[in-house]
Design a protein around this motif. Structure first.
Motif, mmCIF file in Angstrom:
data_model
loop_
_atom_site.group_PDB
_atom_site.id
_atom_site.type_symbol
_atom_site.label_atom_id
_atom_site.label_comp_id
_atom_site.label_asym_id
_atom_site.label_seq_id
_atom_site.Cartn_x
_atom_site.Cartn_y
_atom_site.Cartn_z
ATOM 1 N N GLY A 33 0.813 -1.216 0.000
ATOM 2 C CA GLY A 33 0.000 0.000 0.000
ATOM 3 C C GLY A 33 0.842 1.259 0.000
ATOM 4 N N PHE A 34 1.919 1.272 0.795
ATOM 5 C CA PHE A 34 2.783 2.447 0.869
ATOM 6 C C PHE A 34 3.497 2.685 -0.455
ATOM 7 C CE2 PHE A 34 6.775 4.576 2.008
ATOM 8 C CZ PHE A 34 6.260 5.698 2.658
ATOM 9 N N SER A 35 3.967 1.619 -1.084
ATOM 10 C CA SER A 35 4.679 1.793 -2.350
ATOM 11 C C SER A 35 3.737 2.272 -3.454
ATOM 12 C CB SER A 35 5.379 0.505 -2.749
ATOM 13 O OG SER A 35 4.441 -0.524 -2.956
ATOM 14 N N VAL A 36 2.518 1.767 -3.498
ATOM 15 C CA VAL A 36 1.558 2.240 -4.502
ATOM 16 C C VAL A 36 1.182 3.694 -4.231
ATOM 17 C CG1 VAL A 36 -0.804 1.950 -5.352
ATOM 18 C CG2 VAL A 36 0.671 -0.038 -5.063
ATOM 19 N N PHE A 37 0.938 4.033 -2.965
ATOM 20 C CA PHE A 37 0.581 5.402 -2.609
ATOM 21 C C PHE A 37 1.691 6.384 -2.963
ATOM 22 C CE2 PHE A 37 0.904 8.820 0.544
ATOM 23 C CZ PHE A 37 -0.258 9.506 0.238
ATOM 24 N N MET A 38 2.939 6.054 -2.605
ATOM 25 C CA MET A 38 4.051 6.953 -2.900
ATOM 26 C C MET A 38 4.311 7.041 -4.398
ATOM 27 S SD MET A 38 4.842 8.289 -0.099
ATOM 28 C CE MET A 38 6.437 9.036 -0.302
ATOM 29 N N GLY A 39 4.133 5.945 -5.109
ATOM 30 C CA GLY A 39 4.329 5.960 -6.553
ATOM 31 C C GLY A 39 3.325 6.831 -7.276
#
Length: 75
Positions: A33-39
């Protein structure tokens, strides 16, 4: 068009690796979730910042820094 096809193949391969991830683990869910959000949010932030300020997030007279970071294309 070729870039879109290549990108979709890369994303598809990346998503295929999710079958090996334990999605019941909260750590795995947080990382995904964090990687998708930051991306999604970081590029959008820099686009809005450049529109509002008229330049990229780094303002310097050193042309090698600008070229290295690919932030401002107005040399």
């Amino acid at each position: 068009l070729n870039v879109c096809v290549l990108f979709s193949l890369l994303v598809g391969c990346g998503f295929s690796f999710l079958q090996f991830v334990n999605m019941n683990d909260s750590r795995s869910n947080f990382i995904l979730g964090f990687s998708v959000f930051m991306g999604i949010s970081v590029p959008q932030f820099f686009n809005e910042y450049a529109v509002k300020s008229g330049h990229g997030p780094v303002r310097t007279h050193s042309h090698w820094v600008i070229i290295l970071l690919w932030i401002d294309h107005h040399l």
